[in-house]
Scaffold this active site. Structure first.
Site, PDB file in Angstrom:
ATOM      1  N   GLY A  59      45.087 -14.264 -37.405  1.00 36.29           N
ATOM      2  CA  GLY A  59      45.130 -15.720 -37.537  1.00 36.29           C
ATOM      3  C   GLY A  59      45.841 -16.161 -38.801  1.00 36.29           C
ATOM      4  N   GLU A 165      35.808 -19.218 -30.224  1.00 35.13           N
ATOM      5  CA  GLU A 165      35.028 -18.502 -31.248  1.00 35.13           C
ATOM      6  C   GLU A 165      34.378 -19.432 -32.275  1.00 35.13           C
ATOM      7  OE1 GLU A 165      36.938 -16.676 -29.482  1.00 35.13           O
ATOM      8  OE2 GLU A 165      36.002 -14.705 -29.487  1.00 35.13           O
ATOM      9  N   TYR A 167      35.795 -21.945 -33.912  1.00 37.86           N
ATOM     10  CA  TYR A 167      36.669 -22.458 -34.965  1.00 37.86           C
ATOM     11  C   TYR A 167      36.929 -23.957 -34.760  1.00 37.86           C
ATOM     12  CZ  TYR A 167      37.457 -17.671 -36.609  1.00 37.86           C
ATOM     13  OH  TYR A 167      37.286 -16.404 -37.115  1.00 37.86           O
ATOM     14  N   ARG A 215      43.777 -20.282 -26.596  1.00 40.73           N
ATOM     15  CA  ARG A 215      42.581 -19.425 -26.486  1.00 40.73           C
ATOM     16  C   ARG A 215      41.386 -20.343 -26.257  1.00 40.73           C
ATOM     17  NH1 ARG A 215      41.203 -14.610 -29.869  1.00 40.73           N
ATOM     18  NH2 ARG A 215      39.258 -13.849 -28.953  1.00 40.73           N
ATOM     19  N   HIS A 253      31.223 -17.353 -33.519  1.00 43.48           N
ATOM     20  CA  HIS A 253      30.850 -16.330 -34.508  1.00 43.48           C
ATOM     21  C   HIS A 253      29.385 -16.434 -34.910  1.00 43.48           C
ATOM     22  CE1 HIS A 253      34.639 -14.456 -34.744  1.00 43.48           C
ATOM     23  NE2 HIS A 253      35.265 -15.443 -35.353  1.00 43.48           N
ATOM     24  N   ALA A 255      26.972 -17.126 -32.902  1.00 35.77           N
ATOM     25  CA  ALA A 255      26.109 -16.819 -31.757  1.00 35.77           C
ATOM     26  C   ALA A 255      25.231 -15.620 -32.082  1.00 35.77           C
ATOM     27  CB  ALA A 255      26.953 -16.541 -30.521  1.00 35.77           C
ATOM     28  N   GLN A 340      33.194  -0.228 -37.599  1.00 36.95           N
ATOM     29  CA  GLN A 340      32.933   0.327 -38.924  1.00 36.95           C
ATOM     30  C   GLN A 340      34.129   0.265 -39.870  1.00 36.95           C
ATOM     31  OE1 GLN A 340      30.253   3.747 -37.253  1.00 36.95           O
ATOM     32  NE2 GLN A 340      30.528   4.104 -39.422  1.00 36.95           N
ATOM     33  N   GLN A 412      27.578  16.187 -34.555  1.00 36.58           N
ATOM     34  CA  GLN A 412      26.542  15.139 -34.457  1.00 36.58           C
ATOM     35  C   GLN A 412      26.906  14.027 -33.466  1.00 36.58           C
ATOM     36  OE1 GLN A 412      23.821  14.146 -37.088  1.00 36.58           O
ATOM     37  NE2 GLN A 412      23.688  16.245 -37.813  1.00 36.58           N
ATOM     38  N   LEU A 651      27.283  10.596 -45.193  1.00 37.01           N
ATOM     39  CA  LEU A 651      27.658  11.164 -43.893  1.00 37.01           C
ATOM     40  C   LEU A 651      27.969  10.052 -42.910  1.00 37.01           C
ATOM     41  CD1 LEU A 651      27.655  13.355 -41.586  1.00 37.01           C
ATOM     42  CD2 LEU A 651      25.298  12.674 -41.268  1.00 37.01           C
TER      43      LEU A 651
HETATM   44  P1  NAP Z   1      20.582   7.372 -44.232  1.00 36.15           P
HETATM   45  O1  NAP Z   1      21.278   6.214 -43.661  1.00 36.15           O
HETATM   46  O2  NAP Z   1      20.918   7.832 -45.608  1.00 36.15           O
HETATM   47  O3  NAP Z   1      19.025   7.063 -44.165  1.00 36.15           O
HETATM   48  C1  NAP Z   1      18.044   7.959 -44.578  1.00 36.15           C
HETATM   49  C2  NAP Z   1      16.672   7.305 -44.480  1.00 36.15           C
HETATM   50  O4  NAP Z   1      15.716   8.221 -44.925  1.00 36.15           O
HETATM   51  C3  NAP Z   1      16.533   6.076 -45.309  1.00 36.15           C
HETATM   52  O5  NAP Z   1      15.822   5.108 -44.566  1.00 36.15           O
HETATM   53  C4  NAP Z   1      15.740   6.536 -46.518  1.00 36.15           C
HETATM   54  O6  NAP Z   1      14.965   5.417 -46.897  1.00 36.15           O
HETATM   55  C5  NAP Z   1      14.933   7.676 -45.962  1.00 36.15           C
HETATM   56  N1  NAP Z   1      14.693   8.753 -46.916  1.00 36.15           N
HETATM   57  C6  NAP Z   1      15.559   9.281 -47.812  1.00 36.15           C
HETATM   58  N2  NAP Z   1      14.968  10.283 -48.494  1.00 36.15           N
HETATM   59  C7  NAP Z   1      13.727  10.405 -48.009  1.00 36.15           C
HETATM   60  C8  NAP Z   1      12.629  11.249 -48.317  1.00 36.15           C
HETATM   61  N3  NAP Z   1      12.719  12.196 -49.260  1.00 36.15           N
HETATM   62  N4  NAP Z   1      11.486  11.069 -47.644  1.00 36.15           N
HETATM   63  C9  NAP Z   1      11.373  10.125 -46.686  1.00 36.15           C
HETATM   64  N5  NAP Z   1      12.378   9.288 -46.371  1.00 36.15           N
HETATM   65  C10 NAP Z   1      13.533   9.428 -47.015  1.00 36.15           C
HETATM   66  O7  NAP Z   1      20.743   8.633 -43.323  1.00 36.15           O
HETATM   67  P2  NAP Z   1      20.691   8.763 -41.745  1.00 36.15           P
HETATM   68  O8  NAP Z   1      19.834   7.751 -41.109  1.00 36.15           O
HETATM   69  O9  NAP Z   1      20.340  10.185 -41.552  1.00 36.15           O
HETATM   70  O10 NAP Z   1      22.141   8.497 -41.322  1.00 36.15           O
HETATM   71  C11 NAP Z   1      23.163   9.261 -41.857  1.00 36.15           C
HETATM   72  C12 NAP Z   1      24.465   8.563 -41.712  1.00 36.15           C
HETATM   73  O11 NAP Z   1      24.856   8.594 -40.365  1.00 36.15           O
HETATM   74  C13 NAP Z   1      24.429   7.112 -42.106  1.00 36.15           C
HETATM   75  O12 NAP Z   1      24.675   6.948 -43.454  1.00 36.15           O
HETATM   76  C14 NAP Z   1      25.511   6.572 -41.271  1.00 36.15           C
HETATM   77  O13 NAP Z   1      26.711   6.597 -41.956  1.00 36.15           O
HETATM   78  C15 NAP Z   1      25.596   7.475 -40.074  1.00 36.15           C
HETATM   79  N6  NAP Z   1      25.051   6.775 -38.953  1.00 36.15           N
HETATM   80  C16 NAP Z   1      25.394   5.500 -38.771  1.00 36.15           C
HETATM   81  C17 NAP Z   1      24.881   4.811 -37.737  1.00 36.15           C
HETATM   82  C18 NAP Z   1      25.250   3.384 -37.510  1.00 36.15           C
HETATM   83  O14 NAP Z   1      24.503   2.662 -36.946  1.00 36.15           O
HETATM   84  N7  NAP Z   1      26.389   2.916 -37.954  1.00 36.15           N
HETATM   85  C19 NAP Z   1      24.013   5.399 -36.876  1.00 36.15           C
HETATM   86  C20 NAP Z   1      23.665   6.707 -37.087  1.00 36.15           C
HETATM   87  C21 NAP Z   1      24.186   7.381 -38.150  1.00 36.15           C
HETATM   88  P3  NAP Z   1      13.954   5.382 -48.126  1.00 36.15           P
HETATM   89  O15 NAP Z   1      14.592   6.227 -49.191  1.00 36.15           O
HETATM   90  O16 NAP Z   1      13.812   3.943 -48.455  1.00 36.15           O
HETATM   91  O17 NAP Z   1      12.702   5.939 -47.594  1.00 36.15           O
HETATM   92 FE1  SF4 Z   2      37.330  -0.602 -35.016  1.00 35.18          FE
HETATM   93 FE2  SF4 Z   2      35.731   1.452 -34.461  1.00 35.18          FE
HETATM   94 FE3  SF4 Z   2      37.464   0.561 -32.611  1.00 35.18          FE
HETATM   95 FE4  SF4 Z   2      38.380   1.819 -34.710  1.00 35.18          FE
HETATM   96  S1  SF4 Z   2      37.046   2.691 -33.154  1.00 35.18           S
HETATM   97  S2  SF4 Z   2      39.159  -0.085 -33.889  1.00 35.18           S
HETATM   98  S3  SF4 Z   2      36.942   1.170 -36.312  1.00 35.18           S
HETATM   99  S4  SF4 Z   2      35.766  -0.581 -33.460  1.00 35.18           S
END
Ligand code: NAP
Ligand code: SF4
Length: 667
Positions: A59, A165, A167, A215, A253, A255, A340, A412, A651
């Site tokens: 845009g 959207e 706008y 649009r 947006h 919504a 992302q 994973q 990660l």
């Molecule tokens: P994370 O995002 O780093 O979350 C870890 C969780 O565990 C947090 O809630 C943390 O909260 C808790 N934690 C950390 N240390 C701990 C401990 N010693 N005891 C108990 N709890 C603890 O890791 P993840 O959920 O494993 O995901 C990993 C990565 O995968 C993410 O960072 C992300 O990039 C990716 N991922 C993304 C998505 C998405 O939706 N975009 C989905 C799946 C995975 P507290 O420390 O507050 O307890």
């Molecule tokens: Fe965006 Fe994810 Fe599609 Fe790549 S794969 S264009 S980051 S939505």
């Protein structure tokens, strides 16, 4: 004979014939704001070279007050016209066509000078817009028309007038944001006066030959939005005012219904384009969650639209159309609709790119050049980081051997694809598998590689991923890990999930869904989110009627804040809302005392508490799996460590793929 005869058929819009029926929809990438117009031109030229029929730019603001944010790019005459001319020349040199989107944000403009029909603040902006007077409205129309004239001067084949959207133009259309009592408000004829007048003046500014896309919002998904009769009335008026084609927009947006996230069913809103099509004589374009040539072809073959708009799929793969046309659709890098690296970046003011294609918007800087001297490269770990490094290295001419102890590639990602709403990960793993085979990568799957297997390679890449963190909770031998759960281990009716990061949220969604994913059942999905029919409820909102949860779930974290704050900017709210609809109790500020037969004992606000869970699931984050890297170092073998094995705290597939690609481009 092509598999996609409808998609690849030409389409004539006025004086211009497009080579096919694929539109690259508008996306704001923040590229223009870098000021490097060579880079902008390279980005669009790559998509034109890849065969797309018509590109619509991000845009462009017609004036200062209409910019999405202060300093948003536009086409302000003088040097700007020369800059844009570099883009249009580059696209035309590749046989493509390009239209400039004119985007007036109205009350969505993130600045105190924003303007709208009425002085009503949007829930997603802190700024109250100024209500325009007659003179102010005329200025906006004139500025939009001037932008159109400049677009022609800069060589664009036409413009898209952004009317959906939520706008500026959309804000005049609905009573929700238009409380005026003059001839720009009240009856629908008055509320639609602005968009129709804009189209009339833009057509006059463009001349008769250029493409004018309007649009139109088919379903606003806000209270007091447009009715279906109003949508049709507007479509006809816009056609009469000079539009060549109608592109379709879904949802404002603000919504509270997701419209493009990965959990939205594919082509979830195309039935509305199909309903509009017989009401007008100009072509209509369908959009939203269309990401494969098969889906696009089926929509056209069914007569649901005349053209298909895809936006993010062109970040994932600029050669989408060329590959489909050449019968190589399995090579198309799939957009998984994760947001992302694209929208989450855009909204954070960062340059857009793509999780599956780190070259998107980095075309001039990340180059996969043929290797000067082919090497023998070993990659250990067939997760996203290892796969991408193997593919880029092999694509450059290196001889690559890929090891993984699992029998399947994907790492994973194979867990993620079990989560309801993440079905797109199946396509991503399929693509990786197909590319590994196509590129002639030698695979050693189902076998653990160790130091002696890796001797004799010129380069060793360690992408061994992560291991779950041990949270050290007394009694945790009674708990399951998220890996067990996503692989199908039996789980009770009451579940406590420890850790509310991305994986904790995913596991909670998996547990409450009970095997039924609304993403593959569009009617169920509409009921869950309250998507109705604009013919019977203005704006198309209905009362959400989610299915009862399959289990009672508690989602816990230690941080004393609302769980889910670290999730993606544009998708976190969807995960939180989905779990709230399933009555998941999300608790922050927990400390975990022990797990016993009765359940999980925690302390919160200084008080001990029992969560009466039958099953406790550990999602407490990850640690790098560096055993192999350490053994290689001890044996004196230099290795590159990437992905989760490098930094587990971050990660995620976006970082892993980017790191893998960049390393392999440098070898
Ligand atoms: P994370 O995002 O780093 O979350 C870890 C969780 O565990 C947090 O809630 C943390 O909260 C808790 N934690 C950390 N240390 C701990 C401990 N010693 N005891 C108990 N709890 C603890 O890791 P993840 O959920 O494993 O995901 C990993 C990565 O995968 C993410 O960072 C992300 O990039 C990716 N991922 C993304 C998505 C998405 O939706 N975009 C989905 C799946 C995975 P507290 O420390 O507050 O307890
Ligand atoms: Fe965006 Fe994810 Fe599609 Fe790549 S794969 S264009 S980051 S939505």
């Amino acid at each position: 004979m092509t598999q996609y005869p409808h998609l690849l058929a030409p389409l004539t819009l006025g004086a211009i014939t497009l080579r096919n029926r694929v539109l690259m929809g508008s996306m704001h990438t923040n590229l223009e704001e870098t000021g490097d117009w060579g880079r902008v031109a390279a980005f669009y030229a790559a998509r034109a070279r890849g065969g797309v029929g018509l590109i619509v730019t991000g845009g462009m603001a017609p004036n200062r007050e209409g910019g999405v944010f202060p300093g948003a790019s536009g086409l302000h005459g003088g040097k700007d016209i020369e800059n844009h001319r570099r883009v249009t020349d580059a696209v035309h040199a590749e046989g493509g066509r390009i239209a400039m989107q004119i985007l007036h944000a109205g009350r969505y403009a993130y600045g105190k000078d924003c303007v709208s029909a009425s002085a009503i603040k949007s829930p997603i902006s802190p700024f109250v817009p100024r209500e325009l007077d007659e003179e102010g409205i005329e200025k906006q129309i004139a500025d939009i028309a001037t932008a159109a004239a400049r677009a022609r001067a800069a060589g664009y084949d036409g413009v898209e007038v952004m009317g959906s959207e939520g706008y500026f133009l959309n804000q005049f259309l609905v009573r929700h944001t238009n409380h005026r009592t003059d001839h720009w408000g009240g009856a629908y004829e008055n509320r639609m006066r602005l968009p129709v007048e804009v189209v009339r003046r833009v057509r006059a500014a463009l001349g008769p030959e250029a493409i004018l896309i309007y649009r139109i919002s088919l379903i606003d998904l806000i209270p007091s939005g447009s009715t279906w009769d109003e949508v049709v009335q507007l479509a006809r008026a816009v056609e009469a005012a000079g539009a060549s084609v109608l592109n379709t927009g879904i949802g404002w947006h603000e919504a509270r219904v997701p419209t493009i996230a990965t959990s939205v069913p594919r082509a979830a809103f195309a039935h509305l384009t199909a309903r509009l099509r017989p009401e007008v004589s100009i072509p209509v374009i369908t959009s939203n969650r269309i990401n494969t040539p098969e889906v696009a072809e089926a929509l056209l073959a069914d007569g649901q639209a005349d053209m298909v708009s895809m936006a993010r799929p062109f970040l994932a793969d600029p050669d989408f159309v060329a590959k489909a046309a050449a019968g190589r659709a399995s090579e198309i890098a799939p957009c998984i609709a994760c947001n992302q690296a694209c929208l989450d970046h855009t909204f954070a003011g960062k340059l857009t790119t793509c999780l599956v294609n780190p070259r998107a918007c980095h075309e001039t800087e990340l180059i996969y050049a043929p290797a000067a001297a082919p090497k023998r490269i070993a990659v250990v770990g067939a997760g996203p980081a290892g796969l991408m490094s193997a593919m880029v290295a092999a694509g450059r001419g290196h001889s690559v051997t890929l090891f993984d102890r699992a029998a399947e590639v994907g790492g994973q990602l194979n867990l993620a694809k079990q989560v309801p709403g993440k079905e797109e990960f199946h396509g991503l793993v399929d693509w990786f598998r197909a590319e590994v085979a196509r590129l002639g990568i030698t695979t050693w799957l189902g076998q653990t590689a160790d130091v002696r297997d890796l001797q004799g390679f010129d380069e060793v890449i360690v992408a061994t991923g992560v291991a779950p963190r041990d949270p050290g909770i007394p009694g945790q031998e009674r708990a399951l890990s998220y890996i067990d759960v996503l692989r199908g281990a039996p789980v009770g009716k009451r579940v406590a999930v420890i850790g509310a990061g991305g994986i904790g949220f995913d596991v909670a969604e998996f547990l409450v869904a009970g095997g039924h994913s609304p993403t593959v059942a569009p009617d169920l999905w509409r009921r869950e989110w309250g998507v109705g029919d604009p013919a019977t409820s203005p704006g198309g909102l209905a009362d959400p009627a989610p299915e009862p949860p399959a289990r009672a779930v508690w989602l816990l974290q230690r941080k004393p804040e609302k769980p889910g704050r670290g999730l993606g900017k544009t998708t976190g709210w969807i995960h939180r809302a989905a779990l709230a609809a399933k009555r998941v109790k999300m608790l922050g500020g927990c400390s975990y005392d022990r797990i016993s037969e009765e359940g999980l004992w925690i302390t919160r606000d200084g008080q001990p508490e029992l969560i009466p869970a039958d099953t406790v699931v550990l999602c407490a984050g990850q640690l790098p799996e560096r055993g192999l890297a350490d053994r290689l170092a001890a044996a004196g073998i230099a290795a590159h460590v990437i992905g989760g094995a490098d930094v587990a705290a971050e990660l995620d597939a976006k970082r892993a793929i980017n790191q893998g690609a960049r390393l392999a481009a440098s070898l």
